[in-house]
Design a protein around this motif. Structure first.
Motif, short mmCIF file in Angstrom:
data_model
loop_
_atom_site.label_atom_id
_atom_site.label_comp_id
_atom_site.label_asym_id
_atom_site.label_seq_id
_atom_site.Cartn_x
_atom_site.Cartn_y
_atom_site.Cartn_z
N GLU A 167 16.38 -4.63 9.68
CA GLU A 167 15.43 -4.54 8.55
C GLU A 167 16.02 -3.64 7.49
N THR B 245 15.42 -1.96 3.43
CA THR B 245 14.61 -1.87 2.21
C THR B 245 15.56 -1.73 1.02
N ASP C 1 9.74 -2.98 0.06
CA ASP C 1 8.81 -2.07 0.75
C ASP C 1 8.29 -2.69 2.05
N GLU C 2 7.40 -1.95 2.69
CA GLU C 2 6.83 -2.39 3.98
C GLU C 2 6.06 -3.70 3.84
N GLN C 3 5.41 -3.88 2.68
CA GLN C 3 4.62 -5.10 2.51
C GLN C 3 5.53 -6.34 2.52
#
Ligand SMILES: [Zn+2]
Length: 484
Positions: free
Chosen positions: A29, A31, A56-58
């Motif tokens: 993962e 970002t 981002d996390e979203q």
């Protein structure tokens, strides 16, 4: 099934090697702050390593929902592919009516989790109406004592003489909010006003124009007793109620309804008429606009924004930053509102109301609806899409699932996928492959043979639905083609 079976369809998805399976054990993962912060994500799956990337996390969450579907459908045989994806609209919602019939917290979580898998980001929760009040108020405990249980239910052909009702405790509502936030879904509670207020007025008749007893309603309909627009105590009540609502629901939007509010009693009420004269108004619609503005201003001071149903546009005194949910725009006010910079949520009755049978609203019709409405010049003034399920005739969870899926999924693809990448037959194939995934989540959707009934079945189903209440305009609008 499609080679890479995903709903909503990613905007760019290139299968680089269908014969070689991706190595999902070696998944990284990343970002990347340079990427857009609107939920966009990228995915690169190869035979040796796999990467998901977002700002981002979203965005990473949406990548994981794509992965969730790929693994559920293809098992360990996910093909090597590259995806570059981003949503078409920032607002992608479902609405559940928990008034006419309630759902348990566990049932709501199932629906919300499924919605998250289809990249919805709004849960609009209808908590107050003529037939019940479902929000545990500690400031006004009479609303729970007097307004949450109706003596019977008489919807359509169903007559049930057992009292029906209940409410959600603050703890339960916060549990739903947390559950949604973990899935990047914001929660919009709706307290419909000034109409659809019979349950509240049953406990607090002094807030109506006449001040006389009001029955909590046991049938569907539009009722003449609404909140008085003249009495100061109505505003005092609403401000205190919304203070309490804001404590439970921390997100940006509060929905204050505004639909189906007959002005019959306002026209003769001395309090309403006094207010109207003081403000120099020429009609009662302006009074509703005044109420909307006062509540919107109050909530704005608390850092919130309001959403209203499109009838609110009948007033010409509205703030420009109001968001309008377009469900049945008979007076064609929505296009001009959008053309002046107002933002719309598309929830068209004939396309998105999932409480109507598939005979009336086939999946193809829902899928092909265009959320940029006739006469609307700027596409960007459509904030997004939302499909409601009203529950007068939806008494249990099995029925709710059957009516909403796959129509919710069809709406998700319009909310996420750019129009040029959409195709109904392609959607249908991908959606059929996802039915067992929904089933494993406890959601039994309508079966494909029921999605798009033939014209004869549609004609029969639609006219018999309106039998006794012959409404030619509505019948014709339901029977219009899938692209209308
Ligand atoms: Zn009044």
């Amino acid at each position: 099934m499609a080679v890479a079976n995903i709903v909503p369809k990613p905007n760019v998805c290139v299968v680089t090697d269908a014969a070689v399976f991706a190595n999902l054990y070696n998944l990284t993962e990343q970002t990347d702050p340079a990427m857009p912060k609107n939920g966009a994500y990228e995915m690169n799956l190869t035979a040796t390593e796999s990467t998901i990337k977002a700002a981002d996390e979203q965005g990473l969450f949406y990548a994981k929902q794509t992965m969730r579907q790929l693994q559920a459908v293809h098992g360990s045989n996910v093909p090597c592919l590259v995806i570059k994806d981003a949503p078409a609209y920032p607002y992608r919602g479902i609405m559940v009516d928990s008034v006419r019939h309630m759902q348990s917290v566990q049932e709501l979580k199932k629906i919300i989790d499924a919605a998250a898998m289809f990249k919805f980001n709004v849960f609009h929760w209808h908590l107050s109406d003529d037939q019940g009040f479902r929000f545990e108020s500690e400031v006004f405990p009479e609303l729970i004592k007097e307004s949450s249980v109706r003596p019977s239910s008489d919807f359509g052909k169903v007559h049930d003489n057992t009292p029906y009702g209940g409410y959600y405790t603050k703890e339960q509502m916060k549990e739903i909010v947390d559950f949604c936030h973990e899935r990047f879904i914001t929660v919009i509670p709706e307290f419909d006003l000034p109409g659809h207020m019979s349950a509240v007025l049953h406990a607090k008749p002094e807030l109506s124009c006449k001040g006389e007893p009001v029955a909590i309603k046991t049938t569907a309909g539009i009722f003449p007793d609404i909140l008085c627009a003249g009495k100061q105590e109505v505003f005092d009540f609403l401000f205190k109620l919304f203070d309490e609502v804001c404590e439970v629901f921390p997100d940006q939007y509060i929905h204050i309804g505004g639909d189906e509010a007959p002005k019959k009693y306002w026209k003769t009420c001395p309090h309403c008429q006094k207010r109207k004269a003081e403000l120099g108004f020429t009609d009662e619609e302006q009074l509703q606009g005044y109420m909307t503005c006062r509540i919107a201003d109050y909530l704005k001071a608390k850092g919130r924004n309001v959403i209203c149903w499109n009838e609110t546009l009948a007033s010409d005194v509205l703030p420009k930053d109001l968001v309008i949910q377009n469900w049945m725009d008979k007076k064609k006010k929505c296009p001009s509102f959008a053309n002046k910079g107002g933002r719309l949520i598309y929830s068209d009755y004939y396309h998105y109301y999932t409480d109507y049978p598939y005979d009336m609203t086939p999946v193809a019709k829902t899928y092909n609806a265009n959320p940029v409405i006739k006469g609307q010049k700027a596409k960007e003034n459509t904030l997004g899409v939302e499909a409601p399920i009203w529950t007068e005739h939806v008494r249990d969870f099995a029925r709710l699932c059957y009516m909403t899926w796959p129509r919710f999924a069809a709406v998700s693809e319009t909310g996420w996928t750019k129009p040029q990448n959409k195709n109904y037959n392609d959607f249908k194939e991908r959606m059929i492959a996802l039915l067992p995934v929904l089933s494993d989540m406890g959601i039994e959707a309508a079966q494909p043979k029921e999605w798009d009934p033939n014209p004869f079945t549609r004609l029969f189903g639609t006219t018999s639905f309106f039998a006794g209440t012959v409404n030619k305009e509505m019948i014709l609008n339901f029977l219009k083609g899938n692209n209308d």
